[in-house]
Design a protein around this motif. Sequence first.
Motif, PDB file in Angstrom:
ATOM      1  N   SER A 123     -20.129 -44.141 -34.552  1.00 45.71           N
ATOM      2  CA  SER A 123     -21.467 -43.904 -35.065  1.00 45.71           C
ATOM      3  C   SER A 123     -21.943 -44.995 -36.016  1.00 45.71           C
ATOM      4  O   SER A 123     -23.095 -44.980 -36.414  1.00 45.71           O
ATOM      5  CB  SER A 123     -21.527 -42.565 -35.790  1.00 45.71           C
ATOM      6  N   ARG A 124     -21.075 -45.894 -36.382  1.00 45.85           N
ATOM      7  CA  ARG A 124     -21.459 -46.910 -37.368  1.00 45.85           C
ATOM      8  C   ARG A 124     -22.648 -47.749 -36.930  1.00 45.85           C
ATOM      9  O   ARG A 124     -23.366 -48.289 -37.749  1.00 45.85           O
ATOM     10  CB  ARG A 124     -20.270 -47.800 -37.682  1.00 45.85           C
ATOM     11  N   ARG A 125     -22.855 -47.887 -35.638  1.00 46.86           N
ATOM     12  CA  ARG A 125     -23.966 -48.697 -35.139  1.00 46.86           C
ATOM     13  C   ARG A 125     -25.274 -47.911 -35.073  1.00 46.86           C
ATOM     14  O   ARG A 125     -26.324 -48.475 -34.814  1.00 46.86           O
ATOM     15  CB  ARG A 125     -23.616 -49.230 -33.754  1.00 46.86           C
ATOM     16  N   GLU A 126     -25.229 -46.627 -35.279  1.00 49.43           N
ATOM     17  CA  GLU A 126     -26.413 -45.772 -35.145  1.00 49.43           C
ATOM     18  C   GLU A 126     -27.259 -45.814 -36.415  1.00 49.43           C
ATOM     19  O   GLU A 126     -26.733 -45.960 -37.524  1.00 49.43           O
ATOM     20  CB  GLU A 126     -26.008 -44.343 -34.843  1.00 49.43           C
ATOM     21  N   PRO A 127     -28.584 -45.675 -36.277  1.00 51.05           N
ATOM     22  CA  PRO A 127     -29.467 -45.760 -37.455  1.00 51.05           C
ATOM     23  C   PRO A 127     -29.251 -44.637 -38.469  1.00 51.05           C
ATOM     24  O   PRO A 127     -29.585 -44.802 -39.639  1.00 51.05           O
ATOM     25  CB  PRO A 127     -30.875 -45.693 -36.860  1.00 51.05           C
ATOM     26  N   TYR A 128     -28.671 -43.522 -38.040  1.00 50.78           N
ATOM     27  CA  TYR A 128     -28.466 -42.413 -38.969  1.00 50.78           C
ATOM     28  C   TYR A 128     -27.162 -42.540 -39.756  1.00 50.78           C
ATOM     29  O   TYR A 128     -26.907 -41.767 -40.665  1.00 50.78           O
ATOM     30  CB  TYR A 128     -28.485 -41.073 -38.236  1.00 50.78           C
ATOM     31  N   TYR A 129     -26.337 -43.533 -39.418  1.00 52.03           N
ATOM     32  CA  TYR A 129     -25.058 -43.691 -40.099  1.00 52.03           C
ATOM     33  C   TYR A 129     -25.262 -43.849 -41.599  1.00 52.03           C
ATOM     34  O   TYR A 129     -26.094 -44.620 -42.049  1.00 52.03           O
ATOM     35  CB  TYR A 129     -24.299 -44.888 -39.530  1.00 52.03           C
ATOM     36  N   ARG A 130     -24.542 -43.086 -42.377  1.00 53.63           N
ATOM     37  CA  ARG A 130     -24.582 -43.034 -43.847  1.00 53.63           C
ATOM     38  C   ARG A 130     -25.917 -42.536 -44.388  1.00 53.63           C
ATOM     39  O   ARG A 130     -26.220 -42.672 -45.564  1.00 53.63           O
ATOM     40  CB  ARG A 130     -24.200 -44.384 -44.465  1.00 53.63           C
ATOM     41  N   SER A 131     -26.764 -41.966 -43.536  1.00 58.79           N
ATOM     42  CA  SER A 131     -28.054 -41.465 -44.013  1.00 58.79           C
ATOM     43  C   SER A 131     -27.887 -40.272 -44.950  1.00 58.79           C
ATOM     44  O   SER A 131     -28.779 -39.983 -45.736  1.00 58.79           O
ATOM     45  CB  SER A 131     -28.958 -41.093 -42.834  1.00 58.79           C
ATOM     46  N   HIS A 132     -26.740 -39.620 -44.881  1.00 57.37           N
ATOM     47  CA  HIS A 132     -26.517 -38.486 -45.775  1.00 57.37           C
ATOM     48  C   HIS A 132     -26.432 -38.915 -47.243  1.00 57.37           C
ATOM     49  O   HIS A 132     -26.566 -38.098 -48.139  1.00 57.37           O
ATOM     50  CB  HIS A 132     -25.240 -37.741 -45.367  1.00 57.37           C
ATOM     51  N   THR A 133     -26.249 -40.192 -47.496  1.00 54.08           N
ATOM     52  CA  THR A 133     -26.179 -40.681 -48.878  1.00 54.08           C
ATOM     53  C   THR A 133     -27.551 -41.008 -49.448  1.00 54.08           C
ATOM     54  O   THR A 133     -27.670 -41.371 -50.603  1.00 54.08           O
ATOM     55  CB  THR A 133     -25.294 -41.944 -48.952  1.00 54.08           C
ATOM     56  N   GLN A 134     -28.611 -40.892 -48.623  1.00 54.82           N
ATOM     57  CA  GLN A 134     -29.953 -41.277 -49.051  1.00 54.82           C
ATOM     58  C   GLN A 134     -30.796 -40.082 -49.499  1.00 54.82           C
ATOM     59  O   GLN A 134     -32.002 -40.201 -49.631  1.00 54.82           O
ATOM     60  CB  GLN A 134     -30.660 -42.008 -47.907  1.00 54.82           C
ATOM     61  N   GLY A 135     -30.189 -38.943 -49.704  1.00 55.97           N
ATOM     62  CA  GLY A 135     -30.932 -37.769 -50.153  1.00 55.97           C
ATOM     63  C   GLY A 135     -31.359 -36.881 -49.008  1.00 55.97           C
ATOM     64  O   GLY A 135     -31.338 -37.274 -47.853  1.00 55.97           O
ATOM     65  N   ARG A 136     -31.765 -35.688 -49.335  1.00 56.60           N
ATOM     66  CA  ARG A 136     -32.090 -34.669 -48.340  1.00 56.60           C
ATOM     67  C   ARG A 136     -33.238 -35.060 -47.402  1.00 56.60           C
ATOM     68  O   ARG A 136     -33.237 -34.718 -46.243  1.00 56.60           O
ATOM     69  CB  ARG A 136     -32.477 -33.352 -49.017  1.00 56.60           C
ATOM     70  N   GLU A 137     -34.221 -35.790 -47.899  1.00 56.62           N
ATOM     71  CA  GLU A 137     -35.382 -36.121 -47.081  1.00 56.62           C
ATOM     72  C   GLU A 137     -35.062 -37.136 -45.986  1.00 56.62           C
ATOM     73  O   GLU A 137     -35.775 -37.250 -45.005  1.00 56.62           O
ATOM     74  CB  GLU A 137     -36.516 -36.656 -47.960  1.00 56.62           C
ATOM     75  N   HIS A 138     -33.993 -37.889 -46.147  1.00 56.31           N
ATOM     76  CA  HIS A 138     -33.682 -38.965 -45.210  1.00 56.31           C
ATOM     77  C   HIS A 138     -32.365 -38.756 -44.477  1.00 56.31           C
ATOM     78  O   HIS A 138     -31.834 -39.686 -43.903  1.00 56.31           O
ATOM     79  CB  HIS A 138     -33.611 -40.297 -45.958  1.00 56.31           C
ATOM     80  N   SER A 139     -31.859 -37.563 -44.519  1.00 53.10           N
ATOM     81  CA  SER A 139     -30.520 -37.408 -43.969  1.00 53.10           C
ATOM     82  C   SER A 139     -30.454 -36.484 -42.765  1.00 53.10           C
ATOM     83  O   SER A 139     -31.266 -35.593 -42.595  1.00 53.10           O
ATOM     84  CB  SER A 139     -29.577 -36.881 -45.048  1.00 53.10           C
ATOM     85  N   TYR A 140     -29.513 -36.794 -41.943  1.00 56.24           N
ATOM     86  CA  TYR A 140     -29.121 -35.888 -40.878  1.00 56.24           C
ATOM     87  C   TYR A 140     -27.650 -35.598 -41.134  1.00 56.24           C
ATOM     88  O   TYR A 140     -26.780 -36.415 -40.851  1.00 56.24           O
ATOM     89  CB  TYR A 140     -29.334 -36.514 -39.498  1.00 56.24           C
TER      90      TYR A 140
END
Length: 124
Positions: A1-18
């Motif tokens: 998943s490292r190449r996917e745009p959502y990778y590490r999105s959980h660290t950007q806050g609730r509004e930007h995370s999956y």
Amino acid sequence: SRREPYYRSHTQGREHSYLGYWSFEAAAVSIVLGIDDSSYRDKDFYPRDLADFARCIGVAGQMPTTATELRLRCEAGRPCPRDGFWFTPAKANSRRHFNAGEVMPDVGGDYGATIWQWDSQQKN
């Protein structure tokens, strides 16, 4: 998943995370490698229904070739295809454990044929 745009999105806050991006890979690896997923199957986003379905039909290379090989249900009077908990819509509170080979009972009543269904929730 490292190449996917959502990778590490959980660290950007609730509004930007999956938050569930890890779950499909975890389920796939658990199934293919035969890992017991009981410690994380009740976590948010874990696709336990898909994991149970995959376990019922087998892993790649062992997939069923006909609809009758897909054993998510069993008619009364036939041997149980797999150990575990089953239920029938023909009777309320019918959920119970069957061993593979045990004959599935007919519950009678006005509902019609007794068809037992594999319960995706295999905990007591």
